[in-house]
Design an enzyme around this catalytic site. Structure first.
Site, PDB file in Angstrom:
ATOM      1  N   ASP A   1       0.871  -1.164   0.000  1.00 38.74           N
ATOM      2  CA  ASP A   1       0.000   0.000   0.000  1.00 38.74           C
ATOM      3  C   ASP A   1       0.920   1.229   0.000  1.00 38.74           C
ATOM      4  O   ASP A   1       2.087   1.153   0.404  1.00 38.74           O
ATOM      5  CB  ASP A   1      -0.975   0.017   1.185  1.00 38.74           C
TER       6      ASP A   1
HETATM    7  C1  BGC Z   1      -5.044   3.231  -0.186  1.00 38.34           C
HETATM    8  C2  BGC Z   1      -4.993   2.250  -1.335  1.00 38.34           C
HETATM    9  C3  BGC Z   1      -4.717   2.979  -2.624  1.00 38.34           C
HETATM   10  C4  BGC Z   1      -3.414   3.757  -2.473  1.00 38.34           C
HETATM   11  C5  BGC Z   1      -3.037   4.532  -3.714  1.00 38.34           C
HETATM   12  C6  BGC Z   1      -3.819   4.125  -0.148  1.00 38.34           C
HETATM   13  O1  BGC Z   1      -3.972   5.139   0.774  1.00 38.34           O
HETATM   14  O2  BGC Z   1      -5.171   2.530   1.032  1.00 38.34           O
HETATM   15  O3  BGC Z   1      -6.195   1.535  -1.425  1.00 38.34           O
HETATM   16  O4  BGC Z   1      -4.674   2.084  -3.692  1.00 38.34           O
HETATM   17  O5  BGC Z   1      -3.557   4.680  -1.411  1.00 38.34           O
HETATM   18  O6  BGC Z   1      -3.904   5.591  -3.902  1.00 38.34           O
END
Ligand code: BGC
Length: 795
Positions: free
Chosen positions: A222
């Site tokens: 993530d």
């Molecule tokens: C989220 C993810 C997302 C990523 C990129 C994170 O804060 O938890 O689900 O894909 O950001 O935007």
């Protein structure tokens, strides 16, 4: 792998390290020497934002996950995946960061709208269909977030304490099903810890993921989750976003010093090369064929209607055209068609429920209760660009000396400015200039959302300023939900306002030199009793009252959890007051997750429309007036606060204990024997369904049942099969879902075939899945609360 090994052998240590850290926010690096191009990733699960958050390149907003799972329709989920992949292809995106397949453990979970269900089988089946759809067009899907990111409070640090059996039977299960049934090319590890280990370096990446499930795709972190160079020894493959990752900084030195084995890095590189090959970025010329835009748009409309759940109807619905309808509710005008956070996309102008109902009926509107919290940005038609005289807003970037370095004409007022070569918006000052025209009101409320310092000017008067930077701990919040401040002021007869918002440098470092700004209306905080009284007065005069209630972005979004399932503001009072004067009151619920409905016995109909995507309003118009059936069934039990309390999502001393074990959602209801009005599967559509008979096929691979729609309206039924094993020697849920199937839209009797996968009868014991021999009781039912037909399956 031979092909990739040959390429690996040609790479330097530095090239390998750079490859497993991102090049920037959304890309991996290219390595020209081996023909490797950069790959582009993009959120998200319900539409594809693309590289830029830019209204000039709009995206299609698909209905949110809880709307899709409410269709209980694998085939539709497959087409949804294809629509999402087609959007990705148009935006040159190689991998979609979705679907989100964490479970609805608690209705308080902030990203509930983005996930499918409280049940692992429904989640896994819908997810697998979505992934197959996405990848059939040559785009990678990326199921997320592995694992136990079922709520958002302290998501970067929380330690989820989950016993092995619960982890495997509930939370890992959707990932396992998705991997077995659709072979995703990527998955995303989560921010949190599970049982003491951060997931970006967790042993769960090795076992079960690599060993038992033989997952050979890429595990991407993530965003910003990788926090240590030591984690490079784990089965995590890719640290995003780049380039400032701990791996990029010191992995080469660690490997040279012999503290981390180069083989660990090589495994990551091999898998990343394979991913690049799969998406056509490794020297192969691939032609990807998106489905036509019109097909994607009609799919968005279809999912919104098929997923809308009619929970109650005393016969008032469907409405006849031309009926007089008193509409109230903030969400009727400022509907939420998508959830907040990384799932958000910028769309073409979206119609409101008020627009859609007005096309078919004689309507009046009163807001009734304010819901909005935060900036509601201006649509193109609300503003005029003083520089061009046309619709939109004039944007000017100035450097420290006041020199104009760039001017843009834009059409929305939620803008994110990313760094580009030669342009670093976060080091500049940006001005928004716009004329806003407003109706006859004595006063007006507006504000600015940003992490930076700002000034807000209206007609040459500074009305608001903030003189400090906001410090964030969460990237998504900093960029997508920057703190807003607003002010109400007298209009003194003005019908047009010249607005100037000046946002000062520098941007926030945490947000990767990105500057994010919103300018718009804020809550007016008018007298709640007065607002309700006006809505009641309209409702008294009309044949039907439609109250659209919902959540707002301050309570239901990424990065935090809800504190309560109660609707925000004075919406409950509004519903009760309207229902008291109009016996044909229809309540439309515009929320991605369960909300409390203490007024449920007082109203004539309840329709849940979720966050229904770009065509949410058109879908609502169609189902209210009977052009389409609201065919959805709840994918998660809605337990009202007078029926039970939601599981807490608040960690204690940094730990969130999943002490309820297997008993979440309907499984907990089965144990307690508690009956609730709206359990999983609830939803009545416009038909009148009953089960005729049900039997096991002779080879015991499926349940054959007849369902009968005795109404005169064509309708889609759903058969669900729950299993139980009263003589089991293992700890099991009292009942659990093992299969489901939908019918076509029919009048009269129809047959459904529900596949029985014996894997869904297994328990996780002693480190493995065990199929216990003997008899299983099956209950074939229309929803969890109906008694249904009983069968036996012998293993
Ligand atoms: C989220 C993810 C997302 C990523 C990129 C994170 O804060 O938890 O689900 O894909 O950001 O935007």
């Amino acid at each position: 792998m031979e092909k990739y090994e040959a390429l690996l052998a040609q790479m330097t240590l530095e090239q390998k390290v750079a490859l497993v850290s991102g090049r920037d926010f959304w890309h991996t690096v290219s390595v020209a020497e081996i023909g490797l191009e950069s790959m582009r990733f993009s959120d998200g699960p319900s539409g594809v934002r693309g590289e830029a958050f830019d209204e000039r390149k709009p995206s299609l907003s698909l209905p949110s996950a809880s709307a899709l799972s409410a269709t209980w329709n694998r085939e539709l989920a497959g087409r949804y995946g294809q629509a999402a992949a087609s959007e990705a292809i148009d935006k040159q995106v190689d991998a979609l960061l979705g679907p989100t397949i964490n479970l609805h453990r608690s209705p308080l979970g902030g990203r509930h709208f983005e996930a499918y269900s409280e049940d692992p089988v429904l989640t896994g089946e819908i997810s697998a269909a979505y992934v197959r759809g996405v990848q059939s067009l040559g785009v990678s899907a990326c199921p997320k977030h592995y694992i136990s990111n079922d709520s958002e409070t302290d998501r970067h640090t929380v330690d989820a304490i989950v016993d092995e059996k619960t982890l495997h039977e509930l939370y890992l299960r959707p990932f396992q099903i998705t991997i077995e049934k659709s072979n995703p090319w990527m998955i995303m590890s989560s921010y949190n810890k599970v049982n003491g280990h951060f997931m970006h370096a967790s042993p769960l990446l090795d076992d079960p993921l690599r060993r038992k499930w033989s997952f050979e795709g890429v595990v991407v972190s993530d965003w910003t989750a990788v926090r240590s160079v030591e984690s490079a020894a784990s089965e995590q493959d890719l640290a995003m976003p780049g380039p400032f990752t701990p791996w990029n900084e010191s992995l080469a030195a660690e490997i040279r010093a012999g503290r981390i084995a180069e083989e660990a890095l090589d495994r990551k590189v091999l898998r990343t090369l394979k991913l690049a090959d799969r998406v056509g970025k490794l020297g192969t010329e691939t032609v990807k064929s998106p489905v036509p835009v019109s097909t994607r748009e009609s799919l968005a409309l279809e999912v919104a209607t098929e997923g809308a759940v009619l929970l109650k109807n005393n016969g008032v619905l469907p409405l006849s055209g031309g009926t007089s309808v008193a509409i109230s509710g903030d969400s009727a005008k400022r509907t939420r068609y998508q959830g907040g956070g990384s799932a958000q996309v910028l769309t073409k102008p979206v119609a409101s429920p008020l627009d859609a109902i007005s096309e078919r009926a004689d309507v009046s509107y009163a807001i009734g209760a304010e819901v909005v919290n935060g900036c509601v940005t201006y649509s193109e038609k609300q503003m005029t660009n003083p520089r061009t005289g046309g619709p939109g807003v004039a944007i000017t970037f100035k450097d420290a000396s006041g020199k104009v370095v760039r001017s843009d004409e834009r059409f929305g007022t939620f803008l994110i400015f990313d760094s580009e070569p030669g342009f670093e918006p976060a080091k500049l000052e940006v001005e928004f200039d716009l004329d806003v025209s407003d109706a006859d009101k004595p006063d007006y409320a507006m504000g600015v959302g940003t992490a930076n310092r700002f000034e807000l000017w209206v007609d040459d008067e500074k009305i608001l300023e903030r003189d400090e930077y906001v410090v964030y701990h969460d990237l998504a919040e900093a960029i997508l939900q920057p703190r807003e401040e607003g002010i109400k002021f007298e209009l003194n007869g003005r019908k047009q306002l010249r607005v100037k918002a000046i946002i000062f440098d520098p941007g926030i470092k945490e947000a990767y030199n990105t500057m994010s700004v919103m300018v718009g209306e804020v809550a007016r905080n008018d007298d709640p009793e007065d607002l309700i009284a006006r809505a009641v007065a309209e409702a008294k005069e009309s044949e039907v009252a439609v109250v659209v209630v919902g959540t707002n972005s301050a309570v239901e979004s990424e990065g935090f959890d809800r504190e309560t399932i109660t609707l925000p503001g004075h919406q409950e009072e509004l519903v009760r007051a309207v229902a008291a004067v109009n016996q044909n009151t229809v309540v439309v619920v515009n929320a991605g997750s369960p909300v409390d409905m203490p007024w449920r016995d007082d109203v004539a109909a309840i329709l849940v429309t979720w966050f229904g995507g770009q065509y949410a309003a058109e879908a609502l118009g169609a189902v209210l007036f009977g052009d389409a059936e609201p065919a959805g069934r709840l994918p998660t039990s809605w337990v009202m606060s007078d029926e039970g309390s939601p599981l807490s999502t608040t960690p204690i001393a940094g730990k969130l204990h999943y002490t309820e074990g297997l008993d979440i959602g309907y499984r907990a209801l089965a144990v307690s024997g508690k009956e609730v009005d709206f359990p999983i599967g609830a939803g009545i559509g416009y038909g009148k369904w009953s089960i005729g008979f049900a039997e096991m096929s002779s080879d015991q691979t499926r349940v054959v049942a007849t369902l009968n729609n005795s109404s005169e309206i064509s309708s889609k039924g759903l058969a669900m099969v729950f299993a139980s094993k009263s003589d089991s020697k293992f700890v099991r849920p009292k009942e659990w879902l093992v299969g489901f199937a939908r019918t076509e839209s029919v009048v009269g009797e129809t047959e459904v075939l529900v596949d029985m996968d014996t894997d869904y009868l297994k328990v996780f014991e002693g480190g493995e899945w065990v199929l216990e021999p003997g008899d299983y009781q099956l209950r074939v039912t229309l929803n969890f609360a109906e008694s249904g037909k009983l069968l036996t399956l012998s293993v």
